[in-house]
Design an enzyme around this catalytic site. Structure first.
Site, PDB file in Angstrom:
ATOM      1  N   ASN A   1     -43.505 -29.621   7.169  1.00 32.28           N
ATOM      2  CA  ASN A   1     -44.209 -28.971   8.281  1.00 32.28           C
ATOM      3  C   ASN A   1     -44.682 -30.082   9.212  1.00 32.28           C
ATOM      4  O   ASN A   1     -45.664 -30.775   8.932  1.00 32.28           O
ATOM      5  CB  ASN A   1     -45.400 -28.176   7.698  1.00 32.28           C
ATOM      6  CG  ASN A   1     -46.202 -27.469   8.776  1.00 32.28           C
ATOM      7  OD1 ASN A   1     -45.959 -27.651   9.972  1.00 32.28           O
ATOM      8  ND2 ASN A   1     -47.165 -26.675   8.352  1.00 32.28           N
TER       9      ASN A   1
ATOM     10  N   ARG B   1     -40.735 -25.828   8.514  1.00 31.32           N
ATOM     11  CA  ARG B   1     -41.504 -24.851   9.278  1.00 31.32           C
ATOM     12  C   ARG B   1     -41.269 -25.149  10.760  1.00 31.32           C
ATOM     13  O   ARG B   1     -41.520 -26.266  11.218  1.00 31.32           O
ATOM     14  CB  ARG B   1     -42.987 -24.974   8.979  1.00 31.32           C
ATOM     15  CG  ARG B   1     -43.756 -24.006   9.836  1.00 31.32           C
ATOM     16  CD  ARG B   1     -45.225 -24.254   9.840  1.00 31.32           C
ATOM     17  NE  ARG B   1     -45.820 -23.328  10.790  1.00 31.32           N
ATOM     18  CZ  ARG B   1     -46.941 -23.554  11.427  1.00 31.32           C
ATOM     19  NH1 ARG B   1     -47.612 -24.661  11.228  1.00 31.32           N
ATOM     20  NH2 ARG B   1     -47.409 -22.678  12.277  1.00 31.32           N
TER      21      ARG B   1
ATOM     22  N   HIS C   1     -47.622 -17.395  13.370  1.00 29.95           N
ATOM     23  CA  HIS C   1     -48.135 -17.278  11.993  1.00 29.95           C
ATOM     24  C   HIS C   1     -47.331 -16.265  11.169  1.00 29.95           C
ATOM     25  O   HIS C   1     -47.821 -15.742  10.175  1.00 29.95           O
ATOM     26  CB  HIS C   1     -49.606 -16.794  11.957  1.00 29.95           C
ATOM     27  CG  HIS C   1     -50.606 -17.779  12.458  1.00 29.95           C
ATOM     28  ND1 HIS C   1     -51.736 -17.383  13.131  1.00 29.95           N
ATOM     29  CD2 HIS C   1     -50.670 -19.122  12.378  1.00 29.95           C
ATOM     30  CE1 HIS C   1     -52.456 -18.444  13.448  1.00 29.95           C
ATOM     31  NE2 HIS C   1     -51.818 -19.513  13.012  1.00 29.95           N
TER      32      HIS C   1
ATOM     33  N   ARG D   1     -59.411 -22.364  21.061  1.00 26.91           N
ATOM     34  CA  ARG D   1     -58.651 -21.555  22.037  1.00 26.91           C
ATOM     35  C   ARG D   1     -59.440 -20.315  22.418  1.00 26.91           C
ATOM     36  O   ARG D   1     -60.069 -19.687  21.574  1.00 26.91           O
ATOM     37  CB  ARG D   1     -57.314 -21.117  21.445  1.00 26.91           C
ATOM     38  CG  ARG D   1     -56.326 -22.232  21.316  1.00 26.91           C
ATOM     39  CD  ARG D   1     -55.031 -21.734  20.696  1.00 26.91           C
ATOM     40  NE  ARG D   1     -54.605 -22.671  19.671  1.00 26.91           N
ATOM     41  CZ  ARG D   1     -53.889 -22.351  18.611  1.00 26.91           C
ATOM     42  NH1 ARG D   1     -53.484 -21.106  18.414  1.00 26.91           N
ATOM     43  NH2 ARG D   1     -53.554 -23.265  17.738  1.00 26.91           N
TER      44      ARG D   1
END
Ligand code: AMP
Length: 399
Positions: free
Chosen positions: A7, A90, A179, A240
């Site tokens: 990842n 990923r 996700h 965010r």
């Protein structure tokens, strides 16, 4: 069979080596500060953690160190790098074309390069990780698993934004969702622990971490999700903003003279829990300050909780019901006060949790916090994206 899962982030590379026969993790770790120094934490179950600060010039250098550690005299978990049968990556964004996990080929890499403009943060490191594997382990098959692919069954009216249609057709501006690997894992897992086929269930999965998203899973398919064209849309997150009136962007540019990049940075890096509280992006610090009576920390918590509630409610409306509600990721798995407040006053929808179970939950395992007699099953499910990636890799690498 041994599968290495990678990842890659902009300056990091997380890895896990799986023994697929047992499902055990043989070793895992994180390379950090790639391109700006370097650090590696390497963990082998049952042994002391290893930490070193080598110089990682790029992702290739980090991967080389990982491979050396896996076979090194001191930290060995395999005899030879050739024992690694396949690598799973990923990849955050699969764009419009990579709709399912796929074996990596030249044309997949080329396509991923073309969509870097819509995936500027995560695209380049993922591609760098794939290229580093190709160079260091040329004969080992690689599989890319996309965060977006769980959403490839969404219907058009849920992913097309109500802006001129040309932007969808020509510029591929649409809701993609993120996700997905986590939502796919926890929805399958809650069906398993409840003991019912996922095809029969209406599930809302809340992945609440530094980045957060909520997904409606109907009959095993993700039908809607809170993140959109980028992981910026949806509920308030660590730094965010989540969804805000888009006019805020143009208003800031017009009245304050900010550039597009500056506004993007404000909404991405200086907003959310951090922006409102002025304290931290870490929910633990904010919960602490809120408990001490800090108004802005309390406000940040309320905004977060209200956002989660609104998505759950709207997904119940879209699915015409709900059988299971799942909390996962850093906040979802650990912060019982957030779960308690989200589930408060939801009995109309059948969601009621047992306060005692919620407060005294067991970490690291699927944990049922449903109040006895409630219509909806509410569970904490630890997410395991790496396991999901390893499984997809096993399925696809030798096709
Ligand atoms: P994640 O992005 O999934 O790693 O989640 C990070 C968020 O989880 C941060 O806001 C943390 O405050 C929150 N969190 C709460 N409790 C814990 C915990 N015990 N361990 C790690 N993260 C936690």
């Amino acid at each position: 069979m041994k599968i290495l899962v990678l990842n890659a982030g902009s300056s990091s590379l997380k890895y896990q080596l799986f023994n697929m026969e047992t499902g055990n993790v043989l070793a895992k770790g994180t390379c950090e500060r790639i391109g700006a120094g370097g650090a590696i934490t390497h963990k082998v179950p049952g042994r002391d953690n290893f930490y070193e600060e080598p110089d990682f010039k790029n992702h290739g250098a980090a991967l080389k160190t990982v491979l050396e550690l896996l076979v090194s005299k001191e930290h060995r978990v395999i005899e030879d790098v050739n024992e690694i049968d396949a690598v799973g990556h990923r990849v955050a964004h699969g764009g419009a074309k990579c709709r399912q996990s796929t074996k990596v080929t030249e044309s997949v890499i080329k396509y991923l390069e073309t969509i870097v403009p819509i995936n500027p943060l995560h695209g380049p490191p993922a591609i760098a990780g794939i290229k580093a594997c190709t160079e260091l382990m040329p004969s080992v098959p690689q599989v890319a698993v996309f965060d977006t692919s769980f959403y490839s069954d969404m219907e058009d009216f849920r992913y097309v934004y109500p802006i001129p249609y040309d932007f969808y057709e020509n510029d591929k501006i649409r809701r993609y969702g993120f996700h997905g690997t986590s939502h796919r894992y926890v929805s399958a897992e809650v069906a398993r622990v409840i003991g019912r086929p996922i095809e029969e269930l209406k599930i809302v999965t809340c992945h609440l971490g530094n980045g957060s998203s909520i997904t409606a899973v109907d009959g095993g398919k993700a039908i809607d999700t809170s993140m959109g064209f980028t992981p910026q849309e949806g509920i308030a997150m660590g730094t965010r903003s989540g969804t805000v009136d888009p006019t805020v962007v143009t208003y800031l540019m017009k009245t304050k003279g900010y550039t597009a990049q500056e506004v993007e940075d404000i909404l991405n890096k200086k907003s959310g829990l951090l922006g409102v509280s002025g304290i931290s992006n870490d929910c633990r610090n904010i919960a602490e300050a809120a408990a001490e009576g800090n108004y802005r920390a309390q406000l940040a918590m309320k905004i977060l909780i209200n956002g989660i509630k609104k998505y759950i409610g709207s997904y119940v409306a879209e699915m015409n019901g709900i059988d299971a509600l799942v909390f996962t990721a850093g906040i979802g798995e650990n912060q019982m006060d957030i779960r308690r407040e989200v589930c408060k006053n939801m009995s109309y929808l059948g969601i009621e949790i047992d306060e005692d179970k919620n407060a005294n939950f067991e970490r690291g395992v699927p944990f049922n916090i449903t109040k006895s007699g409630a219509r909806v099953q509410t569970w904490i499910i630890p997410t395991d994206e790496e396991y999901m990636i390893a499984n997809d890799t096993k399925r696809l690498a030798f096709e």
